[in-house]
Design a protein around this motif. Structure first.
Motif, PDB file in Angstrom:
ATOM      1  N   ALA A  84       7.643 -86.353-132.747  1.00  0.00           N
ATOM      2  CA  ALA A  84       7.869 -86.139-134.310  1.00  0.00           C
ATOM      3  C   ALA A  84       8.072 -84.624-134.981  1.00  0.00           C
ATOM      4  O   ALA A  84       7.390 -84.325-135.965  1.00  0.00           O
ATOM      5  N   LEU A  85       9.022 -83.963-134.386  1.00  0.00           N
ATOM      6  CA  LEU A  85       9.427 -82.648-135.242  1.00  0.00           C
ATOM      7  C   LEU A  85      10.031 -82.793-136.327  1.00  0.00           C
ATOM      8  O   LEU A  85      10.553 -83.738-136.406  1.00  0.00           O
ATOM      9  N   PHE A  86       9.795 -81.884-137.202  1.00  0.00           N
ATOM     10  CA  PHE A  86      10.628 -82.007-138.442  1.00  0.00           C
ATOM     11  C   PHE A  86      12.012 -81.775-138.542  1.00  0.00           C
ATOM     12  O   PHE A  86      12.302 -80.662-138.132  1.00  0.00           O
ATOM     13  N   PRO A  87      12.714 -82.740-138.527  1.00  0.00           N
ATOM     14  CA  PRO A  87      14.121 -82.571-138.102  1.00  0.00           C
ATOM     15  C   PRO A  87      14.992 -81.443-139.119  1.00  0.00           C
ATOM     16  O   PRO A  87      15.914 -80.910-138.970  1.00  0.00           O
ATOM     17  N   HIS A  88      14.189 -81.394-140.466  1.00  0.00           N
ATOM     18  CA  HIS A  88      14.943 -80.349-141.416  1.00  0.00           C
ATOM     19  C   HIS A  88      14.475 -78.944-141.163  1.00  0.00           C
ATOM     20  O   HIS A  88      14.914 -78.017-141.858  1.00  0.00           O
TER      21      HIS A  88
ATOM     22  N   ALA B  74       5.503 -72.985-137.672  1.00  0.00           N
ATOM     23  CA  ALA B  74       4.615 -72.396-138.710  1.00  0.00           C
ATOM     24  C   ALA B  74       4.249 -73.127-139.968  1.00  0.00           C
ATOM     25  O   ALA B  74       3.615 -72.796-140.515  1.00  0.00           O
ATOM     26  N   PHE B  75       4.621 -74.517-139.688  1.00  0.00           N
ATOM     27  CA  PHE B  75       4.205 -75.378-140.734  1.00  0.00           C
ATOM     28  C   PHE B  75       2.750 -75.560-141.113  1.00  0.00           C
ATOM     29  O   PHE B  75       2.379 -75.549-142.244  1.00  0.00           O
ATOM     30  N   GLY B  76       1.866 -75.348-139.925  1.00  0.00           N
ATOM     31  CA  GLY B  76       0.600 -75.627-140.174  1.00  0.00           C
ATOM     32  C   GLY B  76      -0.111 -74.058-140.445  1.00  0.00           C
ATOM     33  O   GLY B  76      -1.409 -74.183-140.758  1.00  0.00           O
TER      34      GLY B  76
ATOM     35  N   HIS C 135      17.081 -81.028-132.858  1.00  0.00           N
ATOM     36  CA  HIS C 135      17.880 -82.031-131.959  1.00  0.00           C
ATOM     37  C   HIS C 135      18.572 -81.227-130.925  1.00  0.00           C
ATOM     38  O   HIS C 135      19.411 -81.991-130.109  1.00  0.00           O
TER      39      HIS C 135
ATOM     40  N   ARG D 149      -1.700 -79.971-144.752  1.00  0.00           N
ATOM     41  CA  ARG D 149      -1.071 -80.221-145.923  1.00  0.00           C
ATOM     42  C   ARG D 149      -1.842 -81.331-146.455  1.00  0.00           C
ATOM     43  O   ARG D 149      -2.034 -82.555-146.219  1.00  0.00           O
TER      44      ARG D 149
ATOM     45  N   GLU E 281       6.581 -88.993-128.729  1.00  0.00           N
ATOM     46  CA  GLU E 281       7.929 -88.656-129.011  1.00  0.00           C
ATOM     47  C   GLU E 281       8.052 -87.339-129.795  1.00  0.00           C
ATOM     48  O   GLU E 281       8.882 -86.796-130.414  1.00  0.00           O
TER      49      GLU E 281
ATOM     50  N   ARG F 173       3.271 -76.473-132.319  1.00  0.00           N
ATOM     51  CA  ARG F 173       2.936 -76.611-133.556  1.00  0.00           C
ATOM     52  C   ARG F 173       1.505 -77.105-133.884  1.00  0.00           C
ATOM     53  O   ARG F 173       0.772 -76.607-134.678  1.00  0.00           O
TER      54      ARG F 173
ATOM     55  N   MET G 162      13.839 -89.569-133.692  1.00  0.00           N
ATOM     56  CA  MET G 162      13.945 -89.301-135.199  1.00  0.00           C
ATOM     57  C   MET G 162      14.326 -90.704-136.096  1.00  0.00           C
ATOM     58  O   MET G 162      14.175 -90.929-137.357  1.00  0.00           O
TER      59      MET G 162
ATOM     60  N   LEU H 290      -1.716 -80.910-140.027  1.00  0.00           N
ATOM     61  CA  LEU H 290      -1.594 -79.459-139.934  1.00  0.00           C
ATOM     62  C   LEU H 290      -1.920 -78.816-141.360  1.00  0.00           C
ATOM     63  O   LEU H 290      -1.554 -77.517-141.497  1.00  0.00           O
TER      64      LEU H 290
ATOM     65  N   GLY I  85      23.742 -85.837-134.125  1.00  0.00           N
ATOM     66  CA  GLY I  85      22.665 -84.913-133.953  1.00  0.00           C
ATOM     67  C   GLY I  85      21.110 -85.209-134.134  1.00  0.00           C
ATOM     68  O   GLY I  85      20.270 -84.477-133.742  1.00  0.00           O
TER      69      GLY I  85
ATOM     70  N   PRO J  47       1.848 -86.306-131.697  1.00  0.00           N
ATOM     71  CA  PRO J  47       2.313 -87.697-131.661  1.00  0.00           C
ATOM     72  C   PRO J  47       3.439 -88.191-130.691  1.00  0.00           C
ATOM     73  O   PRO J  47       3.972 -87.332-129.793  1.00  0.00           O
TER      74      PRO J  47
ATOM     75  N   GLN K 125      11.192 -80.635-126.753  1.00  0.00           N
ATOM     76  CA  GLN K 125      10.655 -80.956-128.061  1.00  0.00           C
ATOM     77  C   GLN K 125       9.130 -81.264-127.994  1.00  0.00           C
ATOM     78  O   GLN K 125       8.398 -80.735-128.973  1.00  0.00           O
TER      79      GLN K 125
ATOM     80  N   LEU L 227       5.801 -88.290-139.174  1.00  0.00           N
ATOM     81  CA  LEU L 227       6.100 -86.849-139.701  1.00  0.00           C
ATOM     82  C   LEU L 227       4.901 -86.788-140.750  1.00  0.00           C
ATOM     83  O   LEU L 227       4.504 -85.416-140.741  1.00  0.00           O
TER      84      LEU L 227
END
Lengths: 359, 510
Positions: free
Chosen positions: A89-93, A101-103, A133, B390, A87, A147, B487, B388, B482, A85, A140, B381
């Protein structure tokens, strides 16, 4: 077998249709670009291919399998289409490894090996534990690419992935991504509004406007042999000249007699709307003090320099011709003239004729 | 409300036109108007001193201006009456309610006054307006929406407040309804009065929503605004300002603190039953936690829809849920009494009915908190997670839900803590013999056992200060350090100052 086939695809959000009948055939392992201004429907088309939107009519076939049609709708998670996507859109958490590994499904060990392999591939070895970040914009983007590629999708969609990067970084990341995708060989569709990006990266470019595909072709043909005035204007700077008379392959214009390209001649004759178009780099500028010069003779059309915009590697000079027409001339480096100078403008190569209304 | 119509039109008309109904309406309106005036009188000078002058001790007074929110108003009323047992009637109620609710106005007004771009006031001066004319034509119009929204919240709060008016024996709607229900089981009259109260409250909600809607249009331009410089006061003016701020703090915080401490020391000599205290705490927690769980279950789907879609239907559902703002606890309590008795007598005065009442009352808080935190997660997201592999539910829980959970949890916590302070619905719906901190405080105050009530009052204040503390942190928040710029949600509003409705999430103790 084509990697992606769209057949008369119509997509909308309930109001007027945004994608209005698009048919495309993307062969396996090719890199295509869909080029369009904002509002042209290109992002909507991408969302429909990804499965985020249900088409109004028409069909989408991915690697021979119908994923959207009159009675079929395969949800995005079952399409095996990777998306990068805007920018990233990486998962920040999640850390970088978690993102890649998400997929992935299956056991942890193979997943970890795959993550390492992907990090290696996007040239970020050892960064698995970094947080999104902590990465630069370019890094990124590369993680987002890793990913998307990790589950080995049959098709990869890039949604303006470079637009958030600053200019210097952009061309670097572009080159890296292109080289990497050539290596992996995944069929890729890049959606962009940046003609330079589309022309320099893609094997084939599809120009989109008003929800329709205007022209499909190799980058050079989109630029040098546009089939409509709209496409010609969109993909680069243009010199547009009115045509006074035409005699077979030769058109009489304010720049004198200019040959018309073989595949762009018209049988229909000319109207007041008929335009002969050239690219600025097809014009050559000669300072008028060289008038007596035997080699240039009396060739060329007289005019006066209006303005110069200097870009370093080239410069664009606007010249007001004696009959009032204004033309742009691109020359490598500086042009050696100053505003107000009397010059002559000469034409190289051939032009193209358009009478069609601009779309 | 069905109950109202069961009784037949004649009976409705007769109870509606009874002299007492009119008296009650007038009393409630006078109370509301009095509190609104009181809030203005307390809040405007306070906000001006804090936002526009270089008054010494400013950080301290910022805290004391917000802290009354941490004292449930009927605890404040208890503290006053314990110190001055002669207090009663409308004026006492107006005084205490104004002291308890003026932060609703003072906080957003301070924020508005300090964020108004100095450039705009300077422009007015350069266009030939004097300081007073500038205030009248620039500053007040710009700060007014913030104050108005706060005033309307204070009014709504006053209209639905039960404990304070009961303690001071003011015959406002809530007390009359409760007495009618309790004393004579005079159902029709209670129901008619409830309906009237809801209509008045709805009117306030509608006005509030309009004022707030207009308030959001006041921000123009994207440039960084420069706050007005704080004015240096003369020594005399400084002394007057300090006297004012200290005086307000003494009335709103000092008196309750003094009274409570005194009673607390007394209560150690008298009877204090630890077992009773523990069972009250357990009761508070079990009832409120069930309420929070139900509220969360109801709020999440609404919040998800409201955050991602803006169809008319979704707006309608969200709007209906927000009517909870307008439903006084006494009305929800009464209607659930009628409803359970008529439809499901087995549920009458059970924990589950009480929990359901909490959920209805405090649903807006849960929706508000969940919605804004879900909105802050970029939709890209979730769609990327779908691409991916899900499925929709897994994608939501592993990405959006995972990222939004602090906000969602905060919303549930807010419901839990607010429900612990709820009084009238708890009194009406609690199972026989079931006690919470609020009901224990109430029963003791009713029989003027002020000493033994003190520990419960203290426990209530401690509970109530948790959301106030959370809000303090929230006010001090900066964009999450951060987080890459990409985001952040462009719709997230980091710069809007404090809005009265956001404070309402915290201070509400109905």
């Amino acid at each position: 077998m084509s990697a992606l086939a769209l057949d008369d695809l119509v997509v909308g959000y309930g109001g007027p249709e945004v994608v209005r009948g698009v048919s495309l055939d993307v062969p396996d392992r090719e890199f295509w670009a869909i080029l369009g201004a904002s509002g042209s429907g290109k992002t909507t088309l991408l969302r429909a291919i990804a499965g985020y939107l249900r088409p109004t009519s028409g069909s989408i076939t991915v690697a021979g399998e119908l994923v959207a049609g009159p009675h079929t709708f395969v949800p995005p998670e079952k399409r095996r289409i990777g998306v990068v996507p805007q920018e990233g859109a990486l998962f920040p958490h999640l850390d970088v490894a978690g993102n890649i590994a998400f997929g992935l499904s299956g056991n942890k060990k193979t997943a970890r090996a795959r993550v390492e392999q992907m990090l290696e591939m996007v040239d970020l070895p050892g960064l698995g534990n970094a947080r999104p970040h902590e990465l630069s914009g370019g890094q990124q983007q590369r993680v987002a690419l890793a990913r998307a590629l990790a589950p080995e999708p049959t098709l990869l969609l890039l949604d303006e992935p470079f637009s958030s990067l600053d200019a210097a970084l952009r061309s670097e990341v572009r080159t890296q991504v292109r080289a990497l995708l050539r290596e992996v060989g995944t069929t890729t569709i890049l959606v962009t509004h940046d003609q330079e990006e589309a022309l320099s990266l893609a094997d084939q470019v599809a120009v989109m406007a008003n929800g329709r595909i205007q022209q499909v072709g190799a980058p050079w043909s989109i630029y040098e042999a546009p089939t409509s005035l709209g496409v010609a204007r969109f993909v680069g700077d243009l010199v547009e000249l009115p045509v006074q008379t035409i005699d077979g392959a030769m058109a009489q214009t304010p720049l004198g007699v200019v040959p018309v390209a073989e595949d762009a001649r018209t049988e229909a004759g000319i109207t007041t709307d008929t335009r002969l178009v050239l690219r600025p780099e097809q014009l050559v500028l000669v300072a008028d003090r060289q008038v007596g010069d035997a080699t240039s003779g009396e060739r060329g059309t007289h005019g006066v320099v209006q303005s110069i915009s200097y870009h370093g590697h080239d410069s664009l000079t606007t010249v007001r011709l004696d009959d009032g027409a204004v033309v742009a001339v691109r020359a490598p480096g500086g042009s050696g003239v100053a505003p107000g100078d009397a010059v002559r403008v000469m034409v190289t190569g051939s032009g193209r004729l358009f009478t069609d209304p601009v779309v | 409300m069905v109950r109202t119509f069961d009784a037949g039109w004649a009976s409705i008309a007769s109870s509606l036109w009874r002299e007492r109904t009119l008296d009650t309406t007038v009393t409630s309106l006078v109370l509301v108007i009095g509190v609104v005036m009181g809030c203005l009188i307390l809040a405007v000078p306070t906000a001006w001193l804090l936002a526009r002058t270089a008054i010494p001790g400013r950080p301290f007074f910022l805290v004391t201006a917000a802290l009354p929110l941490a004292v449930p108003s009927y605890v404040m009323a208890y503290a006053w009456i314990a110190e001055f047992p002669g207090m009663s009637g409308l004026w006492a109620a107006i005084l205490v309610m104004s002291l308890a609710t003026f932060p609703y106005v003072a906080i957003p007004l301070t924020a508005a006054l300090s964020t108004i771009d100095a450039g705009q006031e300077e422009a007015a001066r350069s266009l030939g307006l004097g300081p007073l004319a500038t205030a009248r034509r620039v500053t007040i119009p710009m700060a007014w929406p913030a104050a108005a929204a706060g005033l309307l919240l204070a009014a709504l709060y006053t209209l639905s407040e039960f404990g304070t008016v009961a303690i001071f024996r003011v015959d406002a709607f809530t007390r009359v309804i409760y007495t009618a229900y309790r004393a004579s089981f005079d159902r029709t009259s209670a129901a008619v009065l409830s309906l009237l109260l809801v209509v008045l409250a709805l009117l306030l909600v509608v006005i509030e929503a309009r004022v707030r809607g207009r308030a959001q249009r006041w921000r123009i331009g994207s440039g960084v605004s420069r706050p007005a410089p704080r004015q240096q006061l003369s020594p005399g003016a400084t002394a007057a300002g300090l006297t004012w701020l200290i005086g307000v703090a003494l009335l709103a915080l000092g008196v309750p603190a003094w009274s409570l401490t005194r009673r607390l020391l007394e209560s150690r000599q008298t009877d204090f039953d630890v077992a009773e205290m523990i069972s009250a705490i357990a009761g508070s927690i079990s009832a409120s936690a069930s309420g929070a769980a139900i509220a969360l279950a109801l709020a999440l789907p609404i919040a998800i829809l409201a955050a991602r879609y803006t169809s008319r239907l979704v707006k309608g559902i969200e709007g209906a849920a927000f009517l909870g703002h307008a439903l006084p606890g006494v009305v929800v309590g009464l209607s659930l009494v009628f409803l359970t008795l008529a439809v499901l007598p087995a549920a009458y005065q059970t924990l589950i009915t009480l929990a359901f009442a909490y959920a209805v009352l405090f649903l807006p808080k849960a929706i508000g908190a969940s919605r804004s935190s879900i909105e802050a997660v970029p939709p890209a997201l979730e769609s990327t997670a779908r691409s991916l592999g899900r499925g929709p539910l897994r994608a939501w829980f592993t990405v959006t839900g995972r990222l939004a959970w602090p906000g969602i949890a905060a919303g549930a916590l807010l419901v839990l803590l607010t429900a612990m302070k709820e009084l009238p619905a708890t009194l009406m719906l609690r199972p026989t013999g079931f006690d919470t901190l609020a009901t224990e405080l109430w029963t003791r105050t009713e029989v003027e056992a002020f000493g033994s009530a003190a520990p419960y009052a203290l426990a209530m204040i401690l509970l109530a200060s948790v959301p106030a503390w959370l809000m303090g942190r929230w006010l001090a928040r900066t964009p999450e350090v951060g987080t890459p710029y990409s985001m952040r949600n462009p719709r997230a509003r980091h710069d809007e100052g404090v809005r009265a409705d956001e404070i309402a999430y915290v201070g509400d103790a109905r």
